[in-house]
Design an enzyme around this catalytic site. Structure first.
Site, short mmCIF file in Angstrom:
data_model
loop_
_atom_site.label_atom_id
_atom_site.label_comp_id
_atom_site.label_asym_id
_atom_site.label_seq_id
_atom_site.Cartn_x
_atom_site.Cartn_y
_atom_site.Cartn_z
N GLU A 79 -45.69 -9.08 9.47
CA GLU A 79 -45.07 -10.01 10.42
C GLU A 79 -45.66 -11.41 10.41
OE1 GLU A 79 -45.12 -8.29 14.33
OE2 GLU A 79 -43.72 -6.71 13.83
N ARG A 133 -47.78 4.71 6.80
CA ARG A 133 -48.04 3.27 6.64
C ARG A 133 -49.30 2.92 7.42
NH1 ARG A 133 -45.64 -1.70 9.65
NH2 ARG A 133 -46.74 -3.32 8.47
N HIS A 141 -52.87 -6.79 8.15
CA HIS A 141 -52.19 -6.61 9.44
C HIS A 141 -53.06 -7.29 10.51
CE1 HIS A 141 -49.21 -3.79 11.68
NE2 HIS A 141 -49.74 -4.58 12.59
N ASN A 146 -39.63 -4.78 11.02
CA ASN A 146 -40.14 -4.14 12.24
C ASN A 146 -39.12 -4.48 13.32
OD1 ASN A 146 -42.37 -3.43 10.80
ND2 ASN A 146 -43.80 -4.76 11.89
N GLU A 176 -41.33 -0.48 11.12
CA GLU A 176 -41.78 -0.11 12.48
C GLU A 176 -40.56 -0.05 13.39
OE1 GLU A 176 -44.85 -2.58 14.27
OE2 GLU A 176 -45.91 -2.69 12.35
N TYR A 214 -37.78 -3.92 17.12
CA TYR A 214 -38.06 -3.43 18.47
C TYR A 214 -37.09 -3.96 19.51
CZ TYR A 214 -42.73 -1.99 16.91
OH TYR A 214 -43.78 -1.38 16.26
#
Ligand code: FCB
Length: 543
Positions: free
Chosen positions: A208, A117, A162, A348, A429, A350
């Site tokens: 995002e 990616r 991005h 994503n 991610e 985290y």
């Protein structure tokens, strides 16, 4: 240049010993059988066709700031203003991927991944936005990346945007605050579909949008650096309203690009199109019902803020309940356009944070754990925090709000599965950055915690999938240490470290682990007998 990808035999043995120790095992105990899964998570626990990959983004790795016709991006300008980035770091050179991409593709290939990616730098292919022409050198660069990936059997998984925007456009429109900017994005997306779409099967329109709206227009940490008190003291901005406007424009820009792709490119090119959301999981600060409600609001305010409009055609009811006229409205035509405009949901993931109610309880500044603004509509009247009674929700990482909470992976996937009727998902991610205080030489290359992190998160992902979640792939953030936005080069997420002077890449133990994981060689089957005996003894001694 040849990259050394082998670890010395002594460090390999040490790696095996350390992996077996599983630093997150204890956090996962509780009779739920997870410890076993942690030891055993294997590639074969995931279905055939599941894509394993690594992820990067253009500004964070490419460098070559003004080469071969590229113009300045919003980030190129932002990083050169004092105080915007730790240590005054910039992405002028970054990891010099622009010049070393062939070596990097070899490295990616050596990991044995199915997909890579990466994102396209908008100012590299459209230096003047919609008005100027297409930069042939930029197109050649990405063509070469795509062709070289495909030659090695690696699928390009392409993010169109991005976060790097041609500065000319940023200047003209004030970034995402202006609805006119939507058409510039559509033009950029069309340029990508036209030039690369014959070989790209997975498109992400925007990375995002929720995080971008938050950091750029609420907290002022990303360009254009807008905010207002109590979120910060920026020279311009309104933290209560601008994030909502920026998000609205990003969602409409996505939907227009998606319509164009579906009508003009998808029938011939046969790819799929989606969006990626920063997907934090939340848990109640206390068992009190009001904090359970705060969790629902926090999830709506972050994840569903982006996904609900793209699946159902409008903002989440939870948000409409507490926002007034500042929450933009979609016209009936826009609802039709935006509804069902994604083929997949990108997450994503985290972090997991506590959510504390700020409607009926106090979240004033005296409550030190709460980030400022929890008592406002833009935050959903929720205080989010990684800390309760001075104790972190999980082990710390290199970023203050990203603690290690592997169960969060299963929880967020379940939430998205249930809310969106199990639409296909990708984990676009997931990654670990070493806390600065642990960056001694050993941890730096022998990154056992990063390995344990991925094993634990993958175990919970596998469990969510066994319970029916339709997840189609998992991408590690990130291939190599890179420019981590306002944290500069201080925060390191890479499978490979990058020497700041020579820019040489060196594999960490995690690179070796991923390669073996992808070949379905578990760390257990690599473990020499002596190591097993040694660690079982240690285990008993600790009991
Ligand atoms: C995500 C961004 C990515 C990277 C990671 C650590 O929010 O998408 O570019 O910086 O955080």
């Amino acid at each position: 240049m040849k990259v050394t990808t082998m670890l010395s035999s002594s460090s390999f043995l040490l790696l095996i010993l350390l992996i077996s120790a599983n630093p997150y095992g204890r956090a996962l105990q509780g009779g739920n059988g997870i410890e076993e899964e942690l030891e055993d998570v294997k590639r074969s626990d995931f279905p055939t066709g599941f894509l394993f990959g690594v992820a990067t983004s253009s500004y964070q790795i490419e460098g070559a700031i003004l080469e071969d016709g590229k113009s300045l991006s919003n980030w190129d300008v932002f990083v050169h203003k004092n105080g915007n980035v730790n240590n005054g770091d910039t992405g002028d050179i970054a990891t010099d991927h622009y010049h070393r991409y062939l070596e990097d593709i070899e490295t990616i290939h050596s990991l044995g991944v199915d997909a890579y990616r990466f994102s396209i730098s908008w100012p590299r292919i459209l230096p003047n936005g919609k008005l100027g022409g297409v930069n042939a050198a930029g197109i050649m660069f990405y063509n070469s990346i795509i062709d070289n990936l495909l030659l090695r059997g690696i699928q390009p998984f392409v993010t169109i945007h991005h976060w790097d925007i041609p500065q000319v456009l940023s200047h003209e429109y004030g970034g995402w605050l202006n609805p006119l900017f939507q058409d510039d994005f559509v033009h950029f997306a069309e340029t990508c579909f036209k030039n690369f779409g014959d070989r790209v099967r997975h498109w992400v329109t925007i990375n995002e949008p929720n995080m971008a709206a938050d950091v750029a227009y609420e907290r002022g940490k990303h360009p254009p650096g807008h905010c207002s008190p109590p979120f910060g003291n920026c020279s311009a901005g309104n933290s209560d309203t601008e994030p909502l406007i920026a998000m609205h424009n990003m969602l409409l820009a996505h939907a227009k690009a998606s319509k164009l792709y579906r009508e003009q490119f998808q029938p011939k090119q046969g790819g799929v199109i989606g969006i990626v959301v920063h997907a934090i999981m939340y848990e109640p600060f206390t068992d009190d019902e009001i904090d359970q409600e705060a969790v629902k609001r926090a999830l709506a305010n972050n994840v569903a803020w982006a996904f609900d409009p793209l699946v159902f055609g409008d903002y989440p009811p939870e948000m409409r309940r507490y926002h007034g006229n500042e929450l933009p409205k979609f016209t009936p035509e826009e609802r039709l356009l935006i509804r069902d405009s994604i083929d997949f949901l990108g997450l994503n993931h985290y972090a997991t944070l506590y959510a504390k109610d700020c409607i009926r309880s106090s979240c004033g500044s005296s409550d030190s754990a709460c980030a400022p603004g929890g008592d406002r509509a833009i935050c959903g009247f929720v205080c989010t925090t990684a800390e309760r009674g001075g104790v972190l929700i999980g082990e710390p990482t290199g970023l203050p709000t990203f603690s290690v909470v592997p169960r969060g992976m299963e929880e967020i996937v379940d939430y998205v599965k249930n809310r969106y009727h199990n639409k296909p998902m990708f984990i676009t991610e997931n990654g670990y950055s070493t806390p600065p205080q642990q960056e001694q030489v050993d941890d730096f290359q022998l990154d056992v915690k990063r390995i344990a992190f991925h094993k634990a998160y993958l175990a919970f992902l596998a469990r969510a999938m066994r319970n029916g979640a339709d997840v189609r792939g998992y991408f590690v953030w990130t291939l190599m240490d890179d420019f981590e936005w306002s944290f500069g080069y201080d925060v390191k997420f890479g499978f490979y470290s990058v020497d700041c002077a020579t820019l040489n890449r060196t594999p960490r133990s995690s690179a070796k682990w991923y390669r073996n994981f992808l070949r379905n060689i578990s760390s257990d089957s690599m473990k020499p007998r002596t190591a097993v005996a040694f660690w079982s003894k240690v285990g008993r001694a600790e009991e």
